[in-house]
Design a protein around this motif. Structure first.
Motif, PDB file in Angstrom:
ATOM      1  N   ALA A 198       0.827  -1.213   0.000  1.00 37.15           N
ATOM      2  CA  ALA A 198       0.000   0.000   0.000  1.00 37.15           C
ATOM      3  C   ALA A 198       0.860   1.263   0.000  1.00 37.15           C
ATOM      4  O   ALA A 198       0.545   2.236  -0.697  1.00 37.15           O
ATOM      5  CB  ALA A 198      -0.935  -0.009   1.215  1.00 37.15           C
ATOM      6  N   GLU A 199       1.951   1.254   0.754  1.00 34.80           N
ATOM      7  CA  GLU A 199       2.823   2.427   0.803  1.00 34.80           C
ATOM      8  C   GLU A 199       3.519   2.660  -0.536  1.00 34.80           C
ATOM      9  O   GLU A 199       3.650   3.795  -0.987  1.00 34.80           O
ATOM     10  CB  GLU A 199       3.853   2.278   1.918  1.00 34.80           C
ATOM     11  N   LEU A 200       3.957   1.593  -1.184  1.00 33.32           N
ATOM     12  CA  LEU A 200       4.553   1.731  -2.518  1.00 33.32           C
ATOM     13  C   LEU A 200       3.558   2.341  -3.502  1.00 33.32           C
ATOM     14  O   LEU A 200       3.898   3.252  -4.262  1.00 33.32           O
ATOM     15  CB  LEU A 200       5.027   0.366  -3.033  1.00 33.32           C
ATOM     16  N   GLN A 201       2.332   1.857  -3.466  1.00 30.13           N
ATOM     17  CA  GLN A 201       1.302   2.365  -4.368  1.00 30.13           C
ATOM     18  C   GLN A 201       0.978   3.829  -4.074  1.00 30.13           C
ATOM     19  O   GLN A 201       0.857   4.638  -4.993  1.00 30.13           O
ATOM     20  CB  GLN A 201       0.037   1.522  -4.252  1.00 30.13           C
ATOM     21  N   SER A 245       2.230   0.215  -9.732  1.00 32.76           N
ATOM     22  CA  SER A 245       1.393  -0.969  -9.544  1.00 32.76           C
ATOM     23  C   SER A 245       2.216  -1.965  -8.742  1.00 32.76           C
ATOM     24  O   SER A 245       3.334  -2.297  -9.130  1.00 32.76           O
ATOM     25  CB  SER A 245       1.007  -1.576 -10.885  1.00 32.76           C
ATOM     26  N   ALA A 246       1.675  -2.426  -7.627  1.00 29.52           N
ATOM     27  CA  ALA A 246       2.420  -3.344  -6.761  1.00 29.52           C
ATOM     28  C   ALA A 246       1.479  -4.401  -6.207  1.00 29.52           C
ATOM     29  O   ALA A 246       0.295  -4.136  -5.983  1.00 29.52           O
ATOM     30  CB  ALA A 246       3.071  -2.582  -5.613  1.00 29.52           C
ATOM     31  N   ALA A 247       2.039  -5.602  -5.983  1.00 27.64           N
ATOM     32  CA  ALA A 247       1.248  -6.705  -5.436  1.00 27.64           C
ATOM     33  C   ALA A 247       2.188  -7.767  -4.882  1.00 27.64           C
ATOM     34  O   ALA A 247       3.354  -7.842  -5.277  1.00 27.64           O
ATOM     35  CB  ALA A 247       0.367  -7.320  -6.517  1.00 27.64           C
ATOM     36  N   GLU A 248       1.652  -8.587  -3.986  1.00 25.98           N
ATOM     37  CA  GLU A 248       2.385  -9.779  -3.564  1.00 25.98           C
ATOM     38  C   GLU A 248       2.270 -10.773  -4.711  1.00 25.98           C
ATOM     39  O   GLU A 248       1.174 -11.160  -5.101  1.00 25.98           O
ATOM     40  CB  GLU A 248       1.798 -10.349  -2.281  1.00 25.98           C
ATOM     41  N   THR A 249       3.400 -11.196  -5.249  1.00 24.50           N
ATOM     42  CA  THR A 249       3.376 -11.999  -6.464  1.00 24.50           C
ATOM     43  C   THR A 249       3.906 -13.412  -6.295  1.00 24.50           C
ATOM     44  O   THR A 249       3.857 -14.202  -7.238  1.00 24.50           O
ATOM     45  CB  THR A 249       4.198 -11.309  -7.573  1.00 24.50           C
ATOM     46  N   GLY A 250       4.405 -13.745  -5.130  1.00 28.64           N
ATOM     47  CA  GLY A 250       4.925 -15.096  -4.948  1.00 28.64           C
ATOM     48  C   GLY A 250       5.042 -15.452  -3.487  1.00 28.64           C
ATOM     49  O   GLY A 250       5.033 -14.583  -2.605  1.00 28.64           O
ATOM     50  N   GLY A 251       5.141 -16.741  -3.234  1.00 30.79           N
ATOM     51  CA  GLY A 251       5.300 -17.227  -1.871  1.00 30.79           C
ATOM     52  C   GLY A 251       4.082 -17.037  -0.998  1.00 30.79           C
ATOM     53  O   GLY A 251       4.207 -16.965   0.226  1.00 30.79           O
ATOM     54  N   GLN A 252       2.903 -16.985  -1.592  1.00 28.83           N
ATOM     55  CA  GLN A 252       1.695 -16.729  -0.808  1.00 28.83           C
ATOM     56  C   GLN A 252       1.408 -17.796   0.235  1.00 28.83           C
ATOM     57  O   GLN A 252       0.755 -17.518   1.227  1.00 28.83           O
ATOM     58  CB  GLN A 252       0.466 -16.573  -1.719  1.00 28.83           C
ATOM     59  N   ARG A 302       8.409 -16.079   3.926  1.00 25.25           N
ATOM     60  CA  ARG A 302       8.942 -15.566   2.664  1.00 25.25           C
ATOM     61  C   ARG A 302       7.837 -14.854   1.906  1.00 25.25           C
ATOM     62  O   ARG A 302       6.669 -15.231   1.979  1.00 25.25           O
ATOM     63  CB  ARG A 302       9.482 -16.696   1.781  1.00 25.25           C
ATOM     64  N   ALA A 303       8.231 -13.820   1.178  1.00 23.95           N
ATOM     65  CA  ALA A 303       7.269 -13.090   0.354  1.00 23.95           C
ATOM     66  C   ALA A 303       7.981 -12.550  -0.871  1.00 23.95           C
ATOM     67  O   ALA A 303       9.175 -12.235  -0.819  1.00 23.95           O
ATOM     68  CB  ALA A 303       6.639 -11.941   1.131  1.00 23.95           C
ATOM     69  N   GLU A 304       7.254 -12.442  -1.947  1.00 26.14           N
ATOM     70  CA  GLU A 304       7.742 -11.776  -3.142  1.00 26.14           C
ATOM     71  C   GLU A 304       6.775 -10.656  -3.466  1.00 26.14           C
ATOM     72  O   GLU A 304       5.561 -10.872  -3.525  1.00 26.14           O
ATOM     73  CB  GLU A 304       7.813 -12.747  -4.317  1.00 26.14           C
ATOM     74  N   ILE A 305       7.310  -9.468  -3.620  1.00 28.29           N
ATOM     75  CA  ILE A 305       6.509  -8.319  -4.012  1.00 28.29           C
ATOM     76  C   ILE A 305       7.003  -7.877  -5.378  1.00 28.29           C
ATOM     77  O   ILE A 305       8.208  -7.709  -5.590  1.00 28.29           O
ATOM     78  CB  ILE A 305       6.621  -7.161  -2.999  1.00 28.29           C
ATOM     79  N   GLY A 306       6.081  -7.697  -6.299  1.00 31.29           N
ATOM     80  CA  GLY A 306       6.416  -7.207  -7.632  1.00 31.29           C
ATOM     81  C   GLY A 306       5.793  -5.851  -7.853  1.00 31.29           C
ATOM     82  O   GLY A 306       4.710  -5.568  -7.338  1.00 31.29           O
ATOM     83  N   LEU A 307       6.487  -5.007  -8.600  1.00 31.54           N
ATOM     84  CA  LEU A 307       5.910  -3.709  -8.945  1.00 31.54           C
ATOM     85  C   LEU A 307       6.310  -3.334 -10.353  1.00 31.54           C
ATOM     86  O   LEU A 307       7.319  -3.816 -10.880  1.00 31.54           O
ATOM     87  CB  LEU A 307       6.286  -2.622  -7.936  1.00 31.54           C
ATOM     88  N   ALA A 308       5.498  -2.481 -10.959  1.00 34.81           N
ATOM     89  CA  ALA A 308       5.751  -2.018 -12.320  1.00 34.81           C
ATOM     90  C   ALA A 308       5.369  -0.558 -12.442  1.00 34.81           C
ATOM     91  O   ALA A 308       4.489  -0.065 -11.727  1.00 34.81           O
ATOM     92  CB  ALA A 308       4.943  -2.846 -13.323  1.00 34.81           C
ATOM     93  N   MET A 309       6.058   0.114 -13.359  1.00 35.72           N
ATOM     94  CA  MET A 309       5.784   1.520 -13.612  1.00 35.72           C
ATOM     95  C   MET A 309       6.037   1.809 -15.083  1.00 35.72           C
ATOM     96  O   MET A 309       6.959   1.250 -15.686  1.00 35.72           O
ATOM     97  CB  MET A 309       6.691   2.394 -12.753  1.00 35.72           C
TER      98      MET A 309
END
Length: 97
Positions: A30-33, A39-46, A51-58
């Motif tokens: 939320a802070e990144l957004q 655009s950001a989301a948890e994208t892996g390791g759910q 462990r967590a993977e966060i992906g973002l794009a711009m």
């Protein structure tokens, strides 16, 4: 047009459940957004607790601006005390690729 992406591989601290994990990951996303309009989301390791993977794009018309924002996003995640940043993958794409 340029598209930049970041993928963060995170190790979470003393987390014992997926609910605790979400309480750490969601505020980061939320802070990144909010701060950087990415655009950001948890994208892996759910299904993993620590462990967590966060992906973002711009998307941007200027590579300098794009690189600056991606650098700021990386510093924000690295500065979070509740996570350890294991790795970051950065990719820049242009419409000529």
């Amino acid at each position: 047009m340029y598209v930049g992406t970041l993928s963060f591989d995170l190790l979470l601290g003393d987390v014992r459940s997926l609910k605790e994990k979400r309480s750490i990951v969601r505020p980061i996303v939320a802070e990144l957004q909010r701060k950087y309009a990415v655009s950001a989301a948890e994208t892996g390791g759910q299904d993993l607790h620590r462990r967590a993977e966060i992906g973002l794009a711009m998307v941007s018309g200027d590579t300098g601006h794009l690189t600056d924002v991606l650098d700021r996003c990386e510093r924000l995640v690295a500065a979070r005390p509740e996570v350890e940043l294991l790795s970051v993958r950065r990719r820049l794409h242009s419409d000529e690729d």
